[in-house]
Design a protein around this motif. Sequence first.
Motif, short mmCIF file in Angstrom:
data_model
loop_
_atom_site.label_atom_id
_atom_site.label_comp_id
_atom_site.label_asym_id
_atom_site.label_seq_id
_atom_site.Cartn_x
_atom_site.Cartn_y
_atom_site.Cartn_z
N UNK A 6 0.82 -1.21 0.00
CA UNK A 6 0.00 0.00 0.00
C UNK A 6 0.86 1.26 0.00
N UNK A 7 2.05 1.18 0.58
CA UNK A 7 2.91 2.36 0.63
C UNK A 7 3.43 2.75 -0.75
N UNK A 8 3.37 1.82 -1.72
CA UNK A 8 3.74 2.17 -3.09
C UNK A 8 2.71 3.11 -3.73
N UNK A 9 1.45 2.96 -3.34
CA UNK A 9 0.37 3.60 -4.08
C UNK A 9 0.49 5.12 -4.11
N UNK A 10 0.60 5.81 -2.96
CA UNK A 10 0.70 7.28 -3.04
C UNK A 10 1.95 7.75 -3.78
N UNK A 11 3.02 6.95 -3.77
CA UNK A 11 4.25 7.37 -4.44
C UNK A 11 4.04 7.48 -5.94
N UNK A 12 3.31 6.54 -6.53
CA UNK A 12 3.14 6.55 -7.98
C UNK A 12 1.89 7.30 -8.41
N UNK A 13 1.15 7.81 -7.45
CA UNK A 13 0.15 8.82 -7.78
C UNK A 13 0.80 10.20 -7.88
#
Length: 539
Positions: free
Chosen positions: A22-29
């Motif tokens: 889940x911590x990947x998600x905001x990074x690639x937004x």
Amino acid sequence: MKTNYPFYGWMPRPLGVLVLLMLFVPLFFSGGTYLSNINEMAGGMGVLTENFQFLSLCASIGMSMVFPFMLPYLQARNVKHVYLGGYILLALLNGVCAIVQSIPLLAVCCFLIGFIRVALVLNTTFVIAPYLLGIQTLDMFLYEPDSPENAFKNDHARTLLMPVLYCYILCIVQFSNYVSAWVAYEFRWEYTYLLVAGMMLAAVFLVSFTFCPAPTHRYHLPWRLLPDALLLTVAMGAFCYIMVFGKTYDWFDHRSMRAAWAVMLVGGGAFLWLSAAVRQKRVLELGIFRYRYTWYGIGIFLLLMLVNSSTLFVTTYLKMSTASGNLESAAVSCWAIPGCVAGLVFMLVCVFRGVHFRYIYAAGFLLMLGANLYMYFHYQTMGVYGHIIPPTLLHYSGMLVLYSVTCAFAMKHLPVRYFATWLFLMVAVRNVAAPAVGTSVYGNWLQERQQHYITRLAQDVRSDSPQFAARFMQASRLGKQQGKDEVEASRLASVLMKGQVSLQATLVAMKDITGSTIWICLGSTFAVLLMPYHRKERT
């Protein structure tokens, strides 16, 4: 150290893996700028759309400049503190991007967003493998394998990991394109930055609640790399400026373009001199160019991103030939997700069956060839939205195959001391140089072909042509029915006829270029099949 590190002891391991994913998600937004909203952003700020293409490349430059500092950073980092500090900074930078309208300031913010984003991605990537599998991934970048069997084991692990990681990342990126377009359509484009800032703050809360404290290590910044990094950043920025604005400013005909050429040559020359003359560790270790697979990787990335630039025709065709708006065009990104998953399945089958790299590369280029071949036979003035789906699936399947395997392939037979250099070189070529060149090539190519076919088709628009005269009279009659006088009705008819000629010329130009792209894909397929490899070079 706790056995459940970096989480508290009460965290179940499956839930810990889910948190890391889940911590990947905001990074690639968070991309610094959102090309799916490029028209709204340019219109709202009253600037050229090329500015936002340039800002996107600034974020990619920031991404590449993490890797020269990667190893000391990963050895000294405090996992929890890096997350907290990084997500807070990203929230602040996205807030700044939402309110400022200064392009130079936005360029700095995009560079920092790209830099911090990759630092956090590395933080997650080098935690999830030890946490899930007990494999110390960092050791692959620090120590040479003690036997050929272990070297093959490491190569095989990287070849298996890269497709999974890139598929997950690309799926997030494609979904974020649709979400950003939806936010701009339903609300305002500035709200996309506020949404991402909120996601960053949610990630801060999640990390604070689930990650345990860790001992803090001192990080010694390698100061000797800073002159190289600054020179290369400036040179790459000037190069991207030239590629993006060359068509708009007519290359050497504008003062800013001449200044950019001077900055690129001086900065790039000084960087190469430092890399060649100074024997200490540099940002770019020139010894990496002694290895054949390094050149293979660079060449394949250049070909891949050149062909990938042809995807701009998909959205252009969709808007021209159907009644689709920006949101419907962005929805094409959602169809890229099953394409990436199909590419992942194909790659995993190839890896487990030990397929030779040459055939994997050939399959990737053939998939992209199939996407362009499909589009070649579907260009028409009255298009159908469903015709865009098959080429999108084929294109992203091929891109995932080529995107993921090249990274692991070029690291084979490469000494460990060059791994960080290769990652820097890979991102610099794949995310900065190749997209800038590809976008410039296809943009200028399309403009030249458009002018050619407009001139050619306009020769058939004559007053003595019965077909043209009938259409002109019909358009003029329509204007008169709307209450226009004779002059205004004739002017309206002329505008409509000009629009029809321009539409037809653009479609013919895109078909012409797509046909050439098919030959590029076919030539690339033969090239990867014929180029020499080591014996038994399998996955």
